[in-house]
Motif scaffolding. Structure first.
Motif, PDB file in Angstrom:
ATOM      1  N   ALA A  15      39.027   1.758  86.121  1.00 43.95           N
ATOM      2  CA  ALA A  15      39.826   1.129  87.181  1.00 43.95           C
ATOM      3  C   ALA A  15      39.559   1.803  88.530  1.00 43.95           C
ATOM      4  O   ALA A  15      39.411   1.122  89.559  1.00 43.95           O
ATOM      5  CB  ALA A  15      41.312   1.207  86.825  1.00 43.95           C
ATOM      6  N   ARG A  16      39.497   3.137  88.548  1.00 38.39           N
ATOM      7  CA  ARG A  16      39.219   3.853  89.800  1.00 38.39           C
ATOM      8  C   ARG A  16      37.829   3.506  90.328  1.00 38.39           C
ATOM      9  O   ARG A  16      37.630   3.297  91.522  1.00 38.39           O
ATOM     10  CB  ARG A  16      39.311   5.366  89.572  1.00 38.39           C
ATOM     11  CG  ARG A  16      40.721   5.903  89.500  1.00 38.39           C
ATOM     12  CD  ARG A  16      40.763   7.397  89.817  1.00 38.39           C
ATOM     13  NE  ARG A  16      39.742   8.134  89.074  1.00 38.39           N
ATOM     14  CZ  ARG A  16      39.968   8.816  87.958  1.00 38.39           C
ATOM     15  NH1 ARG A  16      41.188   8.854  87.456  1.00 38.39           N
ATOM     16  NH2 ARG A  16      38.993   9.453  87.342  1.00 38.39           N
TER      17      ARG A  16
ATOM     18  N   ALA B 242      35.118  -1.403  95.510  1.00 39.07           N
ATOM     19  CA  ALA B 242      35.544  -2.679  96.086  1.00 39.07           C
ATOM     20  C   ALA B 242      36.035  -2.501  97.516  1.00 39.07           C
ATOM     21  O   ALA B 242      35.777  -3.353  98.376  1.00 39.07           O
ATOM     22  CB  ALA B 242      36.653  -3.298  95.220  1.00 39.07           C
ATOM     23  N   PHE B 243      36.720  -1.389  97.812  1.00 36.77           N
ATOM     24  CA  PHE B 243      37.377  -1.248  99.115  1.00 36.77           C
ATOM     25  C   PHE B 243      36.943  -0.015  99.905  1.00 36.77           C
ATOM     26  O   PHE B 243      37.316   0.122 101.070  1.00 36.77           O
ATOM     27  CB  PHE B 243      38.899  -1.196  98.922  1.00 36.77           C
ATOM     28  CG  PHE B 243      39.465  -2.439  98.296  1.00 36.77           C
ATOM     29  CD1 PHE B 243      39.511  -3.633  98.995  1.00 36.77           C
ATOM     30  CD2 PHE B 243      39.933  -2.432  96.991  1.00 36.77           C
ATOM     31  CE1 PHE B 243      40.032  -4.777  98.415  1.00 36.77           C
ATOM     32  CE2 PHE B 243      40.451  -3.569  96.403  1.00 36.77           C
ATOM     33  CZ  PHE B 243      40.494  -4.748  97.116  1.00 36.77           C
TER      34      PHE B 243
ATOM     35  N   ASP C 187      37.948  16.456  94.597  1.00 34.32           N
ATOM     36  CA  ASP C 187      39.154  15.718  94.197  1.00 34.32           C
ATOM     37  C   ASP C 187      38.849  14.265  93.840  1.00 34.32           C
ATOM     38  O   ASP C 187      39.635  13.618  93.139  1.00 34.32           O
ATOM     39  CB  ASP C 187      40.187  15.746  95.332  1.00 34.32           C
ATOM     40  CG  ASP C 187      40.630  17.162  95.639  1.00 34.32           C
ATOM     41  OD1 ASP C 187      40.532  18.009  94.721  1.00 34.32           O
ATOM     42  OD2 ASP C 187      41.052  17.430  96.785  1.00 34.32           O
ATOM     43  N   ILE C 188      37.751  13.728  94.327  1.00 35.45           N
ATOM     44  CA  ILE C 188      37.429  12.308  94.111  1.00 35.45           C
ATOM     45  C   ILE C 188      36.063  12.221  93.423  1.00 35.45           C
ATOM     46  O   ILE C 188      35.015  12.283  94.086  1.00 35.45           O
ATOM     47  CB  ILE C 188      37.401  11.541  95.457  1.00 35.45           C
ATOM     48  CG1 ILE C 188      38.707  11.780  96.236  1.00 35.45           C
ATOM     49  CG2 ILE C 188      37.200  10.054  95.207  1.00 35.45           C
ATOM     50  CD1 ILE C 188      38.670  11.284  97.650  1.00 35.45           C
TER      51      ILE C 188
ATOM     52  N   LEU D  13      47.324   3.991  90.080  1.00 30.60           N
ATOM     53  CA  LEU D  13      46.297   3.530  91.013  1.00 30.60           C
ATOM     54  C   LEU D  13      46.758   3.654  92.464  1.00 30.60           C
ATOM     55  O   LEU D  13      45.962   3.957  93.360  1.00 30.60           O
ATOM     56  CB  LEU D  13      45.937   2.070  90.705  1.00 30.60           C
ATOM     57  CG  LEU D  13      45.068   1.876  89.464  1.00 30.60           C
ATOM     58  CD1 LEU D  13      44.983   0.412  89.081  1.00 30.60           C
ATOM     59  CD2 LEU D  13      43.666   2.426  89.705  1.00 30.60           C
ATOM     60  N   VAL D  14      48.042   3.422  92.698  1.00 32.91           N
ATOM     61  CA  VAL D  14      48.573   3.582  94.059  1.00 32.91           C
ATOM     62  C   VAL D  14      48.480   5.055  94.484  1.00 32.91           C
ATOM     63  O   VAL D  14      48.119   5.362  95.635  1.00 32.91           O
ATOM     64  CB  VAL D  14      50.026   3.067  94.129  1.00 32.91           C
ATOM     65  CG1 VAL D  14      50.705   3.510  95.413  1.00 32.91           C
ATOM     66  CG2 VAL D  14      50.042   1.549  94.025  1.00 32.91           C
ATOM     67  N   GLN D  15      48.781   5.963  93.564  1.00 32.32           N
ATOM     68  CA  GLN D  15      48.642   7.390  93.883  1.00 32.32           C
ATOM     69  C   GLN D  15      47.190   7.745  94.197  1.00 32.32           C
ATOM     70  O   GLN D  15      46.906   8.500  95.139  1.00 32.32           O
ATOM     71  CB  GLN D  15      49.139   8.234  92.701  1.00 32.32           C
ATOM     72  CG  GLN D  15      50.652   8.212  92.544  1.00 32.32           C
ATOM     73  CD  GLN D  15      51.103   9.075  91.372  1.00 32.32           C
ATOM     74  OE1 GLN D  15      50.513   9.017  90.293  1.00 32.32           O
ATOM     75  NE2 GLN D  15      52.140   9.880  91.590  1.00 32.32           N
ATOM     76  N   TYR D  16      46.264   7.183  93.423  1.00 32.90           N
ATOM     77  CA  TYR D  16      44.844   7.426  93.682  1.00 32.90           C
ATOM     78  C   TYR D  16      44.450   6.865  95.056  1.00 32.90           C
ATOM     79  O   TYR D  16      43.702   7.507  95.817  1.00 32.90           O
ATOM     80  CB  TYR D  16      44.022   6.775  92.567  1.00 32.90           C
ATOM     81  CG  TYR D  16      42.534   6.766  92.807  1.00 32.90           C
ATOM     82  CD1 TYR D  16      41.798   7.948  92.767  1.00 32.90           C
ATOM     83  CD2 TYR D  16      41.847   5.582  93.080  1.00 32.90           C
ATOM     84  CE1 TYR D  16      40.429   7.954  92.984  1.00 32.90           C
ATOM     85  CE2 TYR D  16      40.487   5.572  93.293  1.00 32.90           C
ATOM     86  CZ  TYR D  16      39.777   6.757  93.242  1.00 32.90           C
ATOM     87  OH  TYR D  16      38.428   6.757  93.465  1.00 32.90           O
ATOM     88  N   THR D  17      44.982   5.697  95.388  1.00 32.46           N
ATOM     89  CA  THR D  17      44.691   5.092  96.696  1.00 32.46           C
ATOM     90  C   THR D  17      45.198   5.977  97.826  1.00 32.46           C
ATOM     91  O   THR D  17      44.529   6.148  98.866  1.00 32.46           O
ATOM     92  CB  THR D  17      45.355   3.706  96.789  1.00 32.46           C
ATOM     93  OG1 THR D  17      44.978   2.937  95.640  1.00 32.46           O
ATOM     94  CG2 THR D  17      44.937   2.981  98.042  1.00 32.46           C
ATOM     95  N   GLN D  18      46.371   6.564  97.639  1.00 30.68           N
ATOM     96  CA  GLN D  18      46.928   7.453  98.652  1.00 30.68           C
ATOM     97  C   GLN D  18      46.012   8.663  98.868  1.00 30.68           C
ATOM     98  O   GLN D  18      45.805   9.102 100.005  1.00 30.68           O
ATOM     99  CB  GLN D  18      48.333   7.893  98.211  1.00 30.68           C
ATOM    100  CG  GLN D  18      49.058   8.795  99.197  1.00 30.68           C
ATOM    101  CD  GLN D  18      49.396   8.088 100.502  1.00 30.68           C
ATOM    102  OE1 GLN D  18      49.200   6.881 100.634  1.00 30.68           O
ATOM    103  NE2 GLN D  18      49.859   8.849 101.493  1.00 30.68           N
ATOM    104  N   VAL D  19      45.452   9.177  97.774  1.00 32.03           N
ATOM    105  CA  VAL D  19      44.510  10.302  97.898  1.00 32.03           C
ATOM    106  C   VAL D  19      43.298   9.888  98.738  1.00 32.03           C
ATOM    107  O   VAL D  19      42.831  10.630  99.609  1.00 32.03           O
ATOM    108  CB  VAL D  19      44.065  10.779  96.497  1.00 32.03           C
ATOM    109  CG1 VAL D  19      42.940  11.800  96.612  1.00 32.03           C
ATOM    110  CG2 VAL D  19      45.239  11.363  95.738  1.00 32.03           C
ATOM    111  N   LEU D  20      42.792   8.675  98.484  1.00 32.44           N
ATOM    112  CA  LEU D  20      41.632   8.195  99.243  1.00 32.44           C
ATOM    113  C   LEU D  20      41.963   8.031 100.727  1.00 32.44           C
ATOM    114  O   LEU D  20      41.169   8.406 101.604  1.00 32.44           O
ATOM    115  CB  LEU D  20      41.151   6.852  98.679  1.00 32.44           C
ATOM    116  CG  LEU D  20      40.608   6.840  97.243  1.00 32.44           C
ATOM    117  CD1 LEU D  20      40.189   5.425  96.842  1.00 32.44           C
ATOM    118  CD2 LEU D  20      39.418   7.771  97.103  1.00 32.44           C
TER     119      LEU D  20
END
Length: 1303
Positions: free
Chosen positions: A492-493, A499-500, A509-510, A574-581
């Motif tokens: 998913a990540r 995609a974005f 971290d990523i 996934l929202v937490q991962y997006t915040q990290v990005l």
């Protein structure tokens, strides 16, 4: 021929045939102990002989039972003559003409020989050879004799005693060898039987007895597949006997697979391929050869020379298919290195070409077979390296970059966790750095012609990446795949990141920033990634717990979906991962960076979710969880459509804040706030949900449904009206609903996969679980194709409609251009072309080209406008179907709310308008769903509003309005919904009976009170409303009402039934048509049969009703005239059914009702209507008359009629016979005296024969002239009638007859 496998099946089923029940043995022994005649076997015991009949029957179960019973019988009786007779019958039956009988006799012979070991096998073999000797048997029976020998050898083999008698083994093999030459009848069955015999005998017997006999067959092994198979079986069974030295003596080489033998083996393989062309199976000899090549360490030679260079020289067909099947069967036998070599070679390339070419219809497809081979291999193989090698190899077989295996390949579910992890890593690496040179890529001729060079490479990379993304999504979507939570999150990540976002530099971290793209992602690939990500979100929303975490969770809680082991939603991770990005701009760059406003909306969303999580921990309410889901989902969609969703996010936050405030006030005050001012947040929330439903997302639709179900208790009338306004087609023009048509049209053009969410109407959870991007895309393409067809049809219609106008305008423009260039031909000119020079002609061409180009643009603009309108209609319909979700949820959750009553009229209006609208499939689906919600979930719901006491007047007015509208409708199907709504309103007015709270002395009284209880119903007013409707039904020729509607009313509300009974009884005679009078009888009958009505009308009222009905029935039947009309008979039948019940109940209850007038009219009814012998009408009539003591006449009167018919029949038959038949009968001397006794006395038999012969010769000449006169009399009298009618010729026949008498 399939007899051989059947024998094996019989053998397996009869391995324990000696274990018979004692009862059967006793029964058989008793029967055997009672001989009928002691003369011999055939007359001794019928039971014994029946066994042999059963052996020949086609039913397999009967044959098996017969074998068991025969053996048990022989063991029990132990008679030598019976055993001898048994062997005779069984040997004879081996060559039975019926194919199904031969296996039965063969099996029985084998089992009998197994049971009686003192019988010599040699004697039976001699008996078989003697009985079925091909040299002596007749040519017609030669084929049966061949099968007799074959099944005889089979029986000896199945006896299990061959190894004890080596000479019999030799005899059987020699017999089978002699049968091998008759391939046209026996095919390869003799060789297969020899192979079976080889598997049973020990090596000593083979070496001493059989080797010499099989010398010729083994030496000619390369002649046919069967002989080669025989050699391979012998090698497997007797390796010590067939040593290399022996092989060299037999074949000329010490090994079977070598360079010299390859051409011979190739020919044998081709023969084997052609032999199984229809069966579509892999011959055993081929797989045995492969195993032998591995054993002899000559696999590469066999594969490269025999298969690749040999089999594929042929045209695509059986040889290719055999090679593909061999490839699938070889997977479990090969090492990792051999797997990699074979799966990256020519055979795989040819397989890929076959898969692509076989996509056309009506072509043979081998891919399903290959799927089974791969699935079986992965399921049974525990070596993850081998599994990975096979998966990578099949995924690397590509057609211009696109793998030939489907994206949703179910074989993945058999992968070991380690192999699955490595396979996902391979897919990700291939996505980031597509290495086309490592793929086994091929192109068809057309593809090679269409694209070349750089363009082809870019297209291949796009196709490969598109497939990889779909494959990754399908792995997550398939619940059968054993996967860990880390793997799910990793995929998913990966999809979301690419995609974005894009990586600037690696970050610890990523992990996604570590992978570098060798070829940058283009816009098409990002569109695929975006759509796949939101499809993944939906899959994760329904994802069950993984096996490890599910074991502990199943004890304490229900099956959780869409959450990880710790209970957190997947989307939250996934929202937490997006915040990290978003917080690491140095390492990660967004493809479409947020504006300050959008970033603020994102941050406030995180704050709202955090506060909701705290509240959810304090009180486990589903409402807070639903709001969390909605916030998170809208937050993720900010990346896809930020401009549209920023305002929605703000409104959503204000709504949730207000909702929390309301709840806090409720807690503080601890009192109901129903009378307070309506909360505005619910209305805004409904508007938000409607706006979100316009988004083409299945996930959003499901979450909106969940959220709405949680806020249902707070929904107000204004909020419900907002939902209903969307469904009202008249308000579509005034408002834009919530559909952004332009944006959605653009999306459908750019992103076909998105449209699937809009197109889908049935959003069931289970179906969405199984859905996948590939299938979604295919469905969507189908939908688009259908839309295009409809658009084309409409465009053609439009062109036809506007043809005159378009042609006229275009003609005027064309005239102007031609006049300006002086190109119009005048009357006096012969031709204008001669006067124009080249420059003028060029100028004219330019002007005409510009004119036609302009005209084309105008036409295209009209078509585009038409397309846009059509798509807008489609989007609006889709949107309405989604909005129905909210109505459905509200009706299900709040069926007891007074607001539900406000749904009745709007839903009826939608149904009414929908019936008269266009017949588009979407419109029909919408209408069907509205009707289902209204009738099945609203009107028939057991839960309904019980607090309508203060709205009595309003509800009575609504009932009056509905029934008035009902009578004015033209469509009976729409009328049914209005009538159902009326019954629902009456049910709401009545409310629940008070019997639940008050205890009654007896159950009967309590039930009676329930019937009489009508709650808040104004019985007189409601009765008047329904009475007017009933009168309308009975007095109008074309009424939309039906009798079934009033039957439902009578059943559900007996009090109203009693009040309407008089009207129904009155219309038994006064109905406007015969049909209505019959329906009145039906209604009265149903009412009088009701127990509730009988209890409500007890005593004098019931007697009075019966008397009135009796009078009406008498008047109705008296009015029936002489007729054969079907409608009248149907009415009479309904009337008689009511008469039957009435007379029965009057007699039973001994009521003082005068039935004599009715009886008199009934007795005279038979003179008016002609009754048949049997029939419903006649049976009902006599059932009524039986109550009056009049019985149906016996059938004795018919007997004399039958005799008369029998007497008249011969005359009629002979009178109507054709002339040829009459002549034949006259030729028979026996018929003359039998036909007429008076003539026979005048004609003695001595002279009859000669007289007849002479008479016949002359009669043949007379026949054409007197055919008409001789049609009726008997043949014996014809000469007299003919002579009477023709006096000139009457003397000669008379003289002959007279002479005959005198003699």
């Amino acid at each position: 021929m399939h007899v051989f496998p059947l024998q094996q099946q019989h053998g397996q089923q009869l391995c324990c045939c000696e274990e018979m029940s004692v009862e059967m043995v006793e029964e058989l022994s008793v029967k055997a102990a009672q001989p009928v005649r002691p003369a011999g076997i055939l007359q001794q015991n019928r039971v014994f002989l029946d066994f042999f009949w059963d052996l020949a029957k086609p039913d397999q179960e009967v044959r098996l039972k017969a074998v068991e019973n025969l053996i048990q019988y022989l063991k029990t009786n132990n008679q030598a003559d019976e055993l001898e007779y048994t062997f005779k019958r069984l040997v004879d039956g081996l060559a039975h003409t019926r194919e199904t009988a031969r296996p039965g006799f063969s099996l029985a012979l084998g089992q009998v020989l197994s049971a009686f070991e003192d019988v010599s096998l040699q004697s039976i073999l001699d008996r078989i050879k003697e009985k079925h000797n091909l040299q002596k048997v007749k040519k017609k029976l030669a084929r049966n004799a061949m099968f007799g020998n074959l099944f005889g050898a089979l029986a000896l083999h199945q006896s299990g005693r061959l190894s004890k008698e080596p000479q019999v083994v030799l005899g059987c093999v020699q017999l089978l060898q002699s049968l091998s030459q008759h391939r046209q009848h026996l095919k390869d069955l003799p060789t297969k039987t020899m192979m079976d015999i080889l598997t049973e005998i020990p090596e000593e017997v083979f070496e001493e007895v059989l080797l010499g006999a099989l010398q010729t067959d083994l030496a000619s092994a390369f002649r046919t597949p069967e002989q080669l198979q025989l050699l391979l079986v012998a090698l497997q069974r007797f390796p010590q006997t067939l040593k290399p030295k022996k092989l060299k003596k037999l074949l000329g080489s010490s090994t079977i697979i070598n360079a010299d033998n390859i051409p011979k083996l190739t020919e044998v393989l081709k023969m084997a391929a052609r032999s199984v062309k229809k069966e579509c199976v892999l011959p055993a000899v081929v797989l045995d050869l492969l195993k032998l090549s591995l054993k002899e360490d000559s696999f590469q030679l066999f594969w490269n020379k025999a298969i690749v260079d040999g089999m594929f020289k042929e045209q695509p067909g059986p040889t290719h298919y055999l090679s593909f099947r061999l490839l699938g069967s070889a997977l479990p036998l090969l090492s990792v290195a051999q797997l990699k070599e074979v799966l990256s070679g020519e055979v795989m390339m040819h397989y890929g070409e076959h898969v692509v070419s076989a996509q056309k219809p009506d072509r043979f497809k081998l891919a399903p077979e290959m799927d089974v081979y791969v699935s079986d291999f992965l399921r049974l193989c525990q070596d993850s390296d081998k599994q990975l090698a096979v998966m990578v190899a099949f995924s690397s077989l590509t057609n211009q970059g696109y793998p030939v295996v489907p994206t949703v390949w179910k074989v993945v579910q058999h992968l070991q966790p380690a192999a699955l992890q490595n396979y996902v890593e391979w897919l990700k690496t291939m996505f980031l750095q597509p290495q086309l040179d490592k793929l086994l890529d091929f192109s068809t001729r057309k593809q090679k012609d269409n694209q070349e060079g750089k363009e082809q490479k870019e297209n291949s990379i796009f196709r490969l990446r598109k497939w990889i993304v779909a494959r990754l999504s399908s792995i997550i979507d398939n619940h059968q795949v054993k996967k860990q939570e880390d793997l799910i999150m990793d995929v998913a990540r990966f999809v979301f990141f690419h995609a974005f976002f894009s990586a600037k530099k690696p970050s610890a971290d990523i992990p996604e920033t570590a992978g570098k793209l060798s070829v940058p992602l283009d816009d098409k690939t990002r569109v695929v990634l975006v759509n796949s990500f939101f499809g993944l979100l939906l899959s994760m929303h329904h994802l069950p717990l993984t096996e490890d975490s599910a074991e502990g969770a199943t004890v304490n809680q229900k099956r959780a979906l869409g959450v990880t082991a710790d209970g957190t939603m997947w989307i939250y991770h996934l929202v937490q991962y997006t915040q990290v990005l978003l917080n690491q701009p140095k390492h990660v760059q967004s493809n479409k960076p947020f504006s300050p406003e959008q970033r603020q909306a994102w941050d406030s969303m995180l704050e709202s979710v955090a506060s909701l999580k705290k509240k959810a921990k304090k009180g486990q309410t589903a409402e807070w969880s639903a709001f969390q889901q909605l916030f998170l989902l809208v937050g993720m969609h900010l990346f896809k459509a930020p401009e549209e969703l920023v305002d929605i996010m703000k409104d959503l936050q204000s709504c949730v804040d207000k909702a929390q405030e309301k709840k806090a006030k409720k807690k503080k005050k601890k009192q109901a706030t129903e009378q307070e001012e309506e909360p505005e947040w619910v209305e805004v929330m409904v508007d938000i949900l409607l706006s979100l439903l316009s988004q083409p997302s299945r996930h959003i639709r499901q979450v909106c449904k969940t959220v709405f179900s949680s806020i249902c208790p707070h929904v107000t009338a204004a909020a419900l009206t907002a939902i209903l306004d969307v469904l009202d087609s008249e308000k579509d023009d005034e408002e834009n609903s919530a559909v952004v048509v332009t944006d959605d049209i653009d999306k459908t053009q750019k992103k076909p996969e998105d449209d699937d969410d809009e197109e889908d109407e049935e959003m069931e959870v289970d179906k969405s679980d199984e859905s996948d991007d590939g299938s979604d895309e295919d469905e969507d393409e189908g939908d688009e194709a259908m839309d295009e067809e409809e658009e084309e049809d409409e465009e053609e219609e439009e062109d036809i409609d506007e043809e005159g106008e378009v042609d006229q305008n275009f003609r005027l423009e064309l005239m102007k251009v031609l006049q300006q260039q002086n190109a119009l031909a005048k009357e006096e000119d012969g031709s204008s072309d001669e006067d124009m020079d080249d420059e003028a002609m060029m100028e004219l061409d330019k002007s005409l080209a510009a004119l036609f180009s302009e005209q084309k643009k105008k036409t295209q603009a009209k078509k585009d406008e038409k397309t846009k309108i059509q798509k807008e209609k489609t989007l609006v319909r889709d949107f309405k179907i989604k909005v129905l979700d909210l109505i459905e949820v509200f009706v299900a959750r709040q069926a007891g709310s007074p607001l539900v009553l406000g749904l009745v009229e709007p839903l009826l209006t939608i149904i009414d308008k929908g019936m008269s609208s266009d017949s588009h499939q979407q419109e029909q689906d919408f209408l069907r769903r509205v009707a289902d919600i209204f009738r099945n979930q609203l009107c028939r719901s057991k839960v309904y509003c019980r607090t309508a006491g203060d709205r009595q007047g309003e509800l009575h007015d609504l009932l009056d309005k509905l029934m008035t509208k009902t009578q004015k409708l033209s469509d009976s199907s729409v009328c049914l919904y209005y009538f159902s709504a009326s019954l629902y309103v009456v049910k709401v007015l009545r409310g629940a009976p008070p019997a639940e709270t008050k205890e009654e002395p007896t159950a009967d009284r309590a039930a009676a009170n329930d019937f009489k209880f009508m709650g808040n119903v104004d019985v007189d007013r409601v009765s008047t409303i329904f009475r007017n409707a009933l009168s309308s039904f009975m007095s109008r020729r074309k009424s939309p009402l039906t009798a079934q509607m009033f039957t439902d009313l009578f059943t559900r509300f007996p009090v109203l039934c009693v009040n309407l009974l008089d009207t129904a009884v009155q219309h038994i005679t006064s109905g406007v048509r015969v049909h209505q009078q019959g329906q009145a009888c039906v209604l009265v009958l149903r009412a009088m049969q009701s127990r509730e009505v009988q209890q409500l009308l007890s005593g004098d009222q019931w007697t009075e009703l019966c008397a009135k009905v009796a009078g009406q029935l008498a008047a109705c039947l008296q009015a029936v005239g002489q007729t054969e009309s079907k409608v009248v008979k149907e009415k009479v039948l309904k009337t008689l059914e009511l008469c039957q019940f009435l007379v029965k109940i009057v007699n039973l209850q001994k009521l003082s009702v005068d039935l004599e007038p009715l009886q008199n009219i009934l007795q005279s009814l038979t003179s008016v209507i002609t009754f048949k012998k049997t029939g419903k009408l006649e049976d009902t009539y006599w059932a009524v008359m039986k109550h009056f003591g009049v019985m149906k006449p016996k059938v004795e009167k018919i007997k004399p009629d039958k005799e008369a018919d029998q007497q008249a029949a011969p005359k009629k038959k002979k009178g109507f016979l054709p002339e040829t038949k009459k002549r034949k009968k006259r030729n028979k001397p026996v018929l003359e005296p039998a036909a007429d006794n008076s003539t026979s006395t005048n004609k003695p038999g001595a002279a009859k024969g000669q007289a007849k012969k002479k008479n016949d010769k002359k009669m043949k000449q007379k026949r054409p002239a007197d055919g008409a006169t001789a049609s009726h009399p008997n043949p014996a009298k014809k000469s007299k009638t003919q002579s009477d009618s023709k006096p000139a010729k009457k003397k000669k026949p008379k003289q002959k007859k007279g002479g005959g008498g005198q003699m």
